[in-house]
Design a protein around this motif. Structure first.
Motif, PDB file in Angstrom:
ATOM      1  N   GLY A 104       0.774  -1.179   0.000  1.00 25.18           N
ATOM      2  CA  GLY A 104       0.000   0.000   0.000  1.00 25.18           C
ATOM      3  C   GLY A 104       0.837   1.275   0.000  1.00 25.18           C
ATOM      4  N   PHE A 105       1.825   1.357   0.883  1.00 21.60           N
ATOM      5  CA  PHE A 105       2.599   2.586   1.034  1.00 21.60           C
ATOM      6  C   PHE A 105       3.367   2.895  -0.255  1.00 21.60           C
ATOM      7  CE2 PHE A 105       5.920   5.405   2.351  1.00 21.60           C
ATOM      8  CZ  PHE A 105       5.403   6.107   3.417  1.00 21.60           C
ATOM      9  N   ALA A 106       4.094   1.906  -0.758  1.00 20.08           N
ATOM     10  CA  ALA A 106       4.899   2.122  -1.966  1.00 20.08           C
ATOM     11  C   ALA A 106       4.006   2.330  -3.197  1.00 20.08           C
ATOM     12  CB  ALA A 106       5.836   0.941  -2.200  1.00 20.08           C
ATOM     13  N   LYS A 107       2.892   1.625  -3.231  1.00 15.03           N
ATOM     14  CA  LYS A 107       1.974   1.756  -4.363  1.00 15.03           C
ATOM     15  C   LYS A 107       1.414   3.182  -4.443  1.00 15.03           C
ATOM     16  CE  LYS A 107      -1.596  -1.182  -6.087  1.00 15.03           C
ATOM     17  NZ  LYS A 107      -2.684  -2.093  -5.734  1.00 15.03           N
ATOM     18  N   ARG A 108       1.023   3.722  -3.282  1.00 17.40           N
ATOM     19  CA  ARG A 108       0.491   5.083  -3.254  1.00 17.40           C
ATOM     20  C   ARG A 108       1.562   6.090  -3.692  1.00 17.40           C
ATOM     21  NH1 ARG A 108      -0.441   6.039   2.084  1.00 17.40           N
ATOM     22  NH2 ARG A 108       1.469   7.233   2.213  1.00 17.40           N
ATOM     23  N   ASP A 109       2.778   5.896  -3.193  1.00 24.10           N
ATOM     24  CA  ASP A 109       3.871   6.799  -3.548  1.00 24.10           C
ATOM     25  C   ASP A 109       4.173   6.724  -5.046  1.00 24.10           C
ATOM     26  OD1 ASP A 109       5.864   8.697  -2.867  1.00 24.10           O
ATOM     27  OD2 ASP A 109       7.381   7.120  -2.949  1.00 24.10           O
ATOM     28  N   TYR A 110       4.159   5.517  -5.598  1.00 20.78           N
ATOM     29  CA  TYR A 110       4.429   5.339  -7.032  1.00 20.78           C
ATOM     30  C   TYR A 110       3.359   6.034  -7.879  1.00 20.78           C
ATOM     31  CZ  TYR A 110       5.162   3.152 -11.552  1.00 20.78           C
ATOM     32  OH  TYR A 110       5.371   2.940 -12.888  1.00 20.78           O
ATOM     33  N   ARG A 111       2.105   5.913  -7.460  1.00 20.95           N
ATOM     34  CA  ARG A 111       1.007   6.507  -8.232  1.00 20.95           C
ATOM     35  C   ARG A 111       1.013   8.034  -8.188  1.00 20.95           C
ATOM     36  NH1 ARG A 111      -4.033   2.412  -7.059  1.00 20.95           N
ATOM     37  NH2 ARG A 111      -3.241   0.735  -8.373  1.00 20.95           N
ATOM     38  N   GLU A 112       1.657   8.608  -7.183  1.00 12.90           N
ATOM     39  CA  GLU A 112       1.743  10.065  -7.094  1.00 12.90           C
ATOM     40  C   GLU A 112       2.794  10.638  -8.039  1.00 12.90           C
ATOM     41  OE1 GLU A 112       2.400  10.871  -2.976  1.00 12.90           O
ATOM     42  OE2 GLU A 112       0.321  10.462  -2.427  1.00 12.90           O
ATOM     43  N   LYS A 113       3.658   9.799  -8.560  1.00 12.25           N
ATOM     44  CA  LYS A 113       4.696  10.251  -9.479  1.00 12.25           C
ATOM     45  C   LYS A 113       4.095  10.452 -10.871  1.00 12.25           C
ATOM     46  CE  LYS A 113       8.425   8.090  -6.940  1.00 12.25           C
ATOM     47  NZ  LYS A 113       8.785   9.298  -6.250  1.00 12.25           N
ATOM     48  N   PRO A 114       4.704  11.296 -11.689  1.00 11.68           N
ATOM     49  CA  PRO A 114       4.148  11.537 -13.029  1.00 11.68           C
ATOM     50  C   PRO A 114       4.237  10.286 -13.913  1.00 11.68           C
ATOM     51  CG  PRO A 114       6.283  12.608 -12.784  1.00 11.68           C
ATOM     52  CD  PRO A 114       5.903  12.070 -11.436  1.00 11.68           C
ATOM     53  N   LEU A 115       3.270  10.162 -14.817  1.00  8.82           N
ATOM     54  CA  LEU A 115       3.260   9.037 -15.743  1.00  8.82           C
ATOM     55  C   LEU A 115       4.367   9.213 -16.779  1.00  8.82           C
ATOM     56  CD1 LEU A 115      -0.544   8.615 -16.397  1.00  8.82           C
ATOM     57  CD2 LEU A 115       0.944   7.058 -15.164  1.00  8.82           C
ATOM     58  N   LEU A 116       5.186   8.204 -16.916  1.00  9.63           N
ATOM     59  CA  LEU A 116       6.285   8.229 -17.875  1.00  9.63           C
ATOM     60  C   LEU A 116       6.199   7.003 -18.766  1.00  9.63           C
ATOM     61  CD1 LEU A 116       9.039   9.217 -15.304  1.00  9.63           C
ATOM     62  CD2 LEU A 116       7.902  10.737 -16.902  1.00  9.63           C
ATOM     63  N   THR A 117       6.871   7.044 -19.909  1.00 11.63           N
ATOM     64  CA  THR A 117       6.797   5.915 -20.830  1.00 11.63           C
ATOM     65  C   THR A 117       8.124   5.183 -20.971  1.00 11.63           C
ATOM     66  OG1 THR A 117       7.224   7.408 -22.671  1.00 11.63           O
ATOM     67  CG2 THR A 117       4.925   6.914 -22.166  1.00 11.63           C
ATOM     68  N   LYS A 118       9.228   5.837 -20.659  1.00 15.21           N
ATOM     69  CA  LYS A 118      10.525   5.185 -20.811  1.00 15.21           C
ATOM     70  C   LYS A 118      10.734   4.179 -19.686  1.00 15.21           C
ATOM     71  CE  LYS A 118      12.842   8.935 -23.175  1.00 15.21           C
ATOM     72  NZ  LYS A 118      13.942   9.898 -23.119  1.00 15.21           N
ATOM     73  N   GLU A 119      11.238   3.027 -20.054  1.00 12.50           N
ATOM     74  CA  GLU A 119      11.423   1.951 -19.080  1.00 12.50           C
ATOM     75  C   GLU A 119      12.377   2.351 -17.953  1.00 12.50           C
ATOM     76  OE1 GLU A 119      12.709  -2.734 -18.909  1.00 12.50           O
ATOM     77  OE2 GLU A 119      12.119  -1.871 -20.827  1.00 12.50           O
ATOM     78  N   ALA A 120      13.434   3.065 -18.278  1.00 10.30           N
ATOM     79  CA  ALA A 120      14.410   3.485 -17.263  1.00 10.30           C
ATOM     80  C   ALA A 120      13.760   4.425 -16.245  1.00 10.30           C
ATOM     81  CB  ALA A 120      15.605   4.157 -17.918  1.00 10.30           C
ATOM     82  N   ASP A 121      12.903   5.322 -16.730  1.00  9.55           N
ATOM     83  CA  ASP A 121      12.207   6.242 -15.829  1.00  9.55           C
ATOM     84  C   ASP A 121      11.222   5.499 -14.928  1.00  9.55           C
ATOM     85  OD1 ASP A 121      13.572   8.373 -16.944  1.00  9.55           O
ATOM     86  OD2 ASP A 121      11.971   8.818 -18.385  1.00  9.55           O
ATOM     87  N   LEU A 122      10.517   4.541 -15.507  1.00  6.81           N
ATOM     88  CA  LEU A 122       9.571   3.735 -14.733  1.00  6.81           C
ATOM     89  C   LEU A 122      10.297   2.949 -13.644  1.00  6.81           C
ATOM     90  CD1 LEU A 122       7.337   2.397 -17.624  1.00  6.81           C
ATOM     91  CD2 LEU A 122       6.729   4.134 -15.948  1.00  6.81           C
ATOM     92  N   GLU A 123      11.429   2.361 -14.018  1.00  5.65           N
ATOM     93  CA  GLU A 123      12.206   1.584 -13.050  1.00  5.65           C
ATOM     94  C   GLU A 123      12.709   2.482 -11.920  1.00  5.65           C
ATOM     95  OE1 GLU A 123      16.100  -1.335 -12.898  1.00  5.65           O
ATOM     96  OE2 GLU A 123      15.155  -0.920 -14.822  1.00  5.65           O
ATOM     97  N   ARG A 124      13.160   3.659 -12.251  1.00  9.04           N
ATOM     98  CA  ARG A 124      13.646   4.597 -11.233  1.00  9.04           C
ATOM     99  C   ARG A 124      12.508   4.981 -10.280  1.00  9.04           C
ATOM    100  NH1 ARG A 124      15.185   8.652 -14.248  1.00  9.04           N
ATOM    101  NH2 ARG A 124      13.386   9.948 -13.803  1.00  9.04           N
ATOM    102  N   ASN A 125      11.300   5.184 -10.828  1.00 10.97           N
ATOM    103  CA  ASN A 125      10.151   5.515  -9.992  1.00 10.97           C
ATOM    104  C   ASN A 125       9.798   4.366  -9.041  1.00 10.97           C
ATOM    105  OD1 ASN A 125       9.885   8.055 -11.030  1.00 10.97           O
ATOM    106  ND2 ASN A 125       8.162   7.558 -12.372  1.00 10.97           N
ATOM    107  N   VAL A 126       9.897   3.140  -9.526  1.00 13.90           N
ATOM    108  CA  VAL A 126       9.610   1.979  -8.683  1.00 13.90           C
ATOM    109  C   VAL A 126      10.619   1.894  -7.549  1.00 13.90           C
ATOM    110  CG1 VAL A 126       9.600  -0.551  -8.607  1.00 13.90           C
ATOM    111  CG2 VAL A 126       8.424   0.639 -10.444  1.00 13.90           C
ATOM    112  N   VAL A 127      11.883   2.042  -7.865  1.00 13.47           N
ATOM    113  CA  VAL A 127      12.929   1.976  -6.849  1.00 13.47           C
ATOM    114  C   VAL A 127      12.766   3.094  -5.828  1.00 13.47           C
ATOM    115  CG1 VAL A 127      15.419   2.153  -6.466  1.00 13.47           C
ATOM    116  CG2 VAL A 127      14.552   0.753  -8.333  1.00 13.47           C
ATOM    117  N   ASP A 128      12.457   4.291  -6.286  1.00 13.48           N
ATOM    118  CA  ASP A 128      12.238   5.419  -5.378  1.00 13.48           C
ATOM    119  C   ASP A 128      11.040   5.162  -4.459  1.00 13.48           C
ATOM    120  OD1 ASP A 128      14.372   6.738  -6.489  1.00 13.48           O
ATOM    121  OD2 ASP A 128      13.144   8.089  -7.725  1.00 13.48           O
ATOM    122  N   ALA A 129       9.970   4.607  -5.021  1.00 10.54           N
ATOM    123  CA  ALA A 129       8.769   4.323  -4.220  1.00 10.54           C
ATOM    124  C   ALA A 129       9.071   3.262  -3.158  1.00 10.54           C
ATOM    125  CB  ALA A 129       7.628   3.862  -5.122  1.00 10.54           C
ATOM    126  N   LEU A 130       9.800   2.233  -3.529  1.00 13.95           N
ATOM    127  CA  LEU A 130      10.144   1.185  -2.557  1.00 13.95           C
ATOM    128  C   LEU A 130      11.100   1.706  -1.493  1.00 13.95           C
ATOM    129  CD1 LEU A 130      10.511  -1.882  -4.923  1.00 13.95           C
ATOM    130  CD2 LEU A 130       8.662  -1.426  -3.304  1.00 13.95           C
TER     131      LEU A 130
END
Length: 79
Positions: A1-27
């Motif tokens: 829940g905590f990481a999921k909420r944080d991830y969803r607050e980040k802007p939507l991106l399409t590049k895989e590297a950006d998505l991965e960075r957002n996941v790592v930051d959220a976790l």
């Protein structure tokens, strides 16, 4: 829940590297205290479930006996 909420607050991106960075930051944003609380609750739930309680009973016992290290054996006589 905590990481999921944080991830969803980040802007939507399409590049895989950006998505991965957002996941790592959220976790990485999940506090250690929250991880430890979830771990402890999971152990209590698994302990109750392996001792033969149903999922609903295991949830109730996990909430009722949250301050105990293990679930008292006397509770199985009551159920």
């Amino acid at each position: 829940g905590f990481a999921k909420r944080d991830y969803r607050e980040k802007p939507l991106l399409t590049k895989e590297a950006d998505l991965e960075r957002n996941v790592v930051d959220a976790l990485d944003s999940v506090p250690l205290k929250s991880m430890r609380q979830f771990y402890t609750w999971s152990l209590h739930f698994a302990d109750a479930y392996t001792k033969g309680l149903s999922g609903k009973q295991a949830t109730w016992v996990s909430k009722k006996y949250r301050g105990h290290r293990v679930i008292p054996e006397s509770i199985f006589n009551k159920l």
